[in-house]
Write a protein that holds these residues in place. Sequence first.
Motif, PDB file in Angstrom:
ATOM      1  N   UNK A  35       0.832  -1.202   0.000  1.00  0.00           N
ATOM      2  CA  UNK A  35       0.000   0.000   0.000  1.00  0.00           C
ATOM      3  C   UNK A  35       0.869   1.256   0.000  1.00  0.00           C
ATOM      4  N   UNK A  36       0.231   2.386  -0.212  1.00  0.00           N
ATOM      5  CA  UNK A  36       0.969   3.648  -0.275  1.00  0.00           C
ATOM      6  C   UNK A  36       1.539   4.028   1.093  1.00  0.00           C
ATOM      7  N   UNK A  37       0.725   3.851   2.141  1.00  0.00           N
ATOM      8  CA  UNK A  37       1.173   4.078   3.519  1.00  0.00           C
ATOM      9  C   UNK A  37       0.479   3.049   4.398  1.00  0.00           C
ATOM     10  N   UNK A  38       0.855   3.008   5.661  1.00  0.00           N
ATOM     11  CA  UNK A  38       0.160   2.113   6.594  1.00  0.00           C
ATOM     12  C   UNK A  38      -0.584   2.884   7.672  1.00  0.00           C
ATOM     13  N   UNK A  39      -0.765   4.192   7.470  1.00  0.00           N
ATOM     14  CA  UNK A  39      -1.463   4.999   8.481  1.00  0.00           C
ATOM     15  C   UNK A  39      -2.790   5.552   7.969  1.00  0.00           C
ATOM     16  N   UNK A  40      -2.938   5.705   6.661  1.00  0.00           N
ATOM     17  CA  UNK A  40      -4.207   6.166   6.110  1.00  0.00           C
ATOM     18  C   UNK A  40      -5.281   5.128   6.418  1.00  0.00           C
ATOM     19  N   UNK A  41      -6.425   5.533   6.992  1.00  0.00           N
ATOM     20  CA  UNK A  41      -7.465   4.558   7.346  1.00  0.00           C
ATOM     21  C   UNK A  41      -7.932   3.697   6.175  1.00  0.00           C
ATOM     22  N   UNK A  42      -7.880   4.245   4.970  1.00  0.00           N
ATOM     23  CA  UNK A  42      -8.266   3.485   3.785  1.00  0.00           C
ATOM     24  C   UNK A  42      -7.376   2.251   3.632  1.00  0.00           C
ATOM     25  N   UNK A  43      -6.077   2.455   3.789  1.00  0.00           N
ATOM     26  CA  UNK A  43      -5.145   1.340   3.638  1.00  0.00           C
ATOM     27  C   UNK A  43      -5.149   0.434   4.860  1.00  0.00           C
ATOM     28  N   UNK A  44      -5.453   0.988   6.021  1.00  0.00           N
ATOM     29  CA  UNK A  44      -5.618   0.148   7.217  1.00  0.00           C
ATOM     30  C   UNK A  44      -6.768  -0.829   6.997  1.00  0.00           C
ATOM     31  N   UNK A  45      -7.881  -0.347   6.460  1.00  0.00           N
ATOM     32  CA  UNK A  45      -9.029  -1.219   6.189  1.00  0.00           C
ATOM     33  C   UNK A  45      -8.696  -2.224   5.080  1.00  0.00           C
ATOM     34  N   UNK A 206      -2.640  21.197  -5.528  1.00  0.00           N
ATOM     35  CA  UNK A 206      -2.408  19.858  -4.986  1.00  0.00           C
ATOM     36  C   UNK A 206      -2.499  19.865  -3.465  1.00  0.00           C
ATOM     37  N   UNK A 207      -2.890  18.718  -2.923  1.00  0.00           N
ATOM     38  CA  UNK A 207      -3.107  18.596  -1.477  1.00  0.00           C
ATOM     39  C   UNK A 207      -2.278  17.495  -0.824  1.00  0.00           C
ATOM     40  N   UNK A 208      -1.698  16.602  -1.621  1.00  0.00           N
ATOM     41  CA  UNK A 208      -1.043  15.389  -1.107  1.00  0.00           C
ATOM     42  C   UNK A 208      -2.003  14.518  -0.301  1.00  0.00           C
ATOM     43  N   UNK A 209      -3.306  14.748  -0.490  1.00  0.00           N
ATOM     44  CA  UNK A 209      -4.301  13.900   0.137  1.00  0.00           C
ATOM     45  C   UNK A 209      -4.390  14.027   1.643  1.00  0.00           C
ATOM     46  N   UNK A 210      -3.928  15.154   2.193  1.00  0.00           N
ATOM     47  CA  UNK A 210      -3.992  15.316   3.643  1.00  0.00           C
ATOM     48  C   UNK A 210      -4.583  16.668   4.019  1.00  0.00           C
ATOM     49  N   UNK A 211      -4.875  16.825   5.306  1.00  0.00           N
ATOM     50  CA  UNK A 211      -5.584  18.013   5.776  1.00  0.00           C
ATOM     51  C   UNK A 211      -4.756  19.282   5.594  1.00  0.00           C
ATOM     52  N   UNK A 241      -9.354  19.973   5.467  1.00  0.00           N
ATOM     53  CA  UNK A 241      -8.425  21.100   5.447  1.00  0.00           C
ATOM     54  C   UNK A 241      -8.994  22.290   4.697  1.00  0.00           C
ATOM     55  N   UNK A 242      -9.665  22.018   3.586  1.00  0.00           N
ATOM     56  CA  UNK A 242     -10.284  23.101   2.822  1.00  0.00           C
ATOM     57  C   UNK A 242     -11.328  23.832   3.660  1.00  0.00           C
ATOM     58  N   UNK A 243     -12.107  23.062   4.412  1.00  0.00           N
ATOM     59  CA  UNK A 243     -13.141  23.666   5.259  1.00  0.00           C
ATOM     60  C   UNK A 243     -12.515  24.578   6.308  1.00  0.00           C
ATOM     61  N   UNK A 244     -11.405  24.140   6.908  1.00  0.00           N
ATOM     62  CA  UNK A 244     -10.748  24.972   7.930  1.00  0.00           C
ATOM     63  C   UNK A 244     -10.246  26.275   7.326  1.00  0.00           C
TER      64      UNK A 244
END
Length: 342
Positions: A35-45, A206-211, A241-244
């Motif tokens: 997986x791309x990372x092991x901390x993103x909840x998507x990849x954890x699931x 770009x956001x790098x997919x994070x907040x 992040x966009x909302x904040x």
Amino acid sequence: MRFRTLFASTAIAAVATIASPALAQDGPVRACLITKTDINPFFVKMKEGATAKAAELGVELSTYAGKVDGDHETQVQAVESCIAAGAKGILITASDTKAITDVTQQARDNGLLVIALDTPLEPIDAADATFATDNFKAGELIGQWAKGTLGEEAANAKIAMLDLTPSAPSVDVLRDQGFLQGFGIDIKDPNRIGDEDDPRIVGHDITNGNEEGGRTAMENLLQQDPDINVVYTINEPAAAGAYEALRSFGKENDVLIVSIDGGCPGVKNVEEGVIGATSQQYPLDMASKGIEAIAAFAKDGTVPQPSEGLDFFDTGVNLVTDKPVDGVSSISVEEGTSRCWG
């Protein structure tokens, strides 16, 4: 102009092995999940789904992950390790869907079944099969919903596009282009981000997919046009992040945010009005079906086939909102909560 970014790493991160009784053949069937990372909840699931199915079928599973999203070199090393270990198959969510194809071809040349999960390789036939959300449809659903919600005002929308990374992996392109088509915008080349000329699009960032990335991208685009009223986001952390950022400018009630993923925090943000609607995907199903495919391949050489009319196996997507729009299929936040992850 879009630039390609290369990432380097020298060590394989987050390796785990699940040993179970072997299938009825010579030695255990070995499989890998990368997986791309092991901390993103998507990849954890995703890892949860692969782990459970491997235990059920008696597959010996090794899991690998990049240190950060975009850590291509670690994924290359992981594939090489799987080849050396005698794995029968690899499930991979590639950080760089183009550059990974050299090493995945090495795996195929060595008799491994290569299945892309969630993110198709480029070209898609660089993998033996792809198990994924229809990411174009996921984007299209939120685009249709946003257009329907705005009604006649959709013609005057000012849209911010919060994408993933400069390398624009296929999942990034598909979601972006799907949203635009759903909103009724001419997407020109569907394989390219940013070539459309519709004046309603304020810009892409770009956001790098994070907040944090979502916040920065939103701030940048607000500087270009403070009257943005529609925000597309590649995923729900970027949406948060966009909302904040919007809230810091006192604009949180004036902008419609849409997103994709369907994680529990994202669905909660739909319930709370942070996100208007999100498209929910099902990573556990992707990975568990991938393990089933590797087991079948090890048994008799069966290669999984794509869904009818598609070039990949569709693992499903649903629009989640409590503000449905006529003509756009959706499920409630209550149902989305019962099916969310993370």
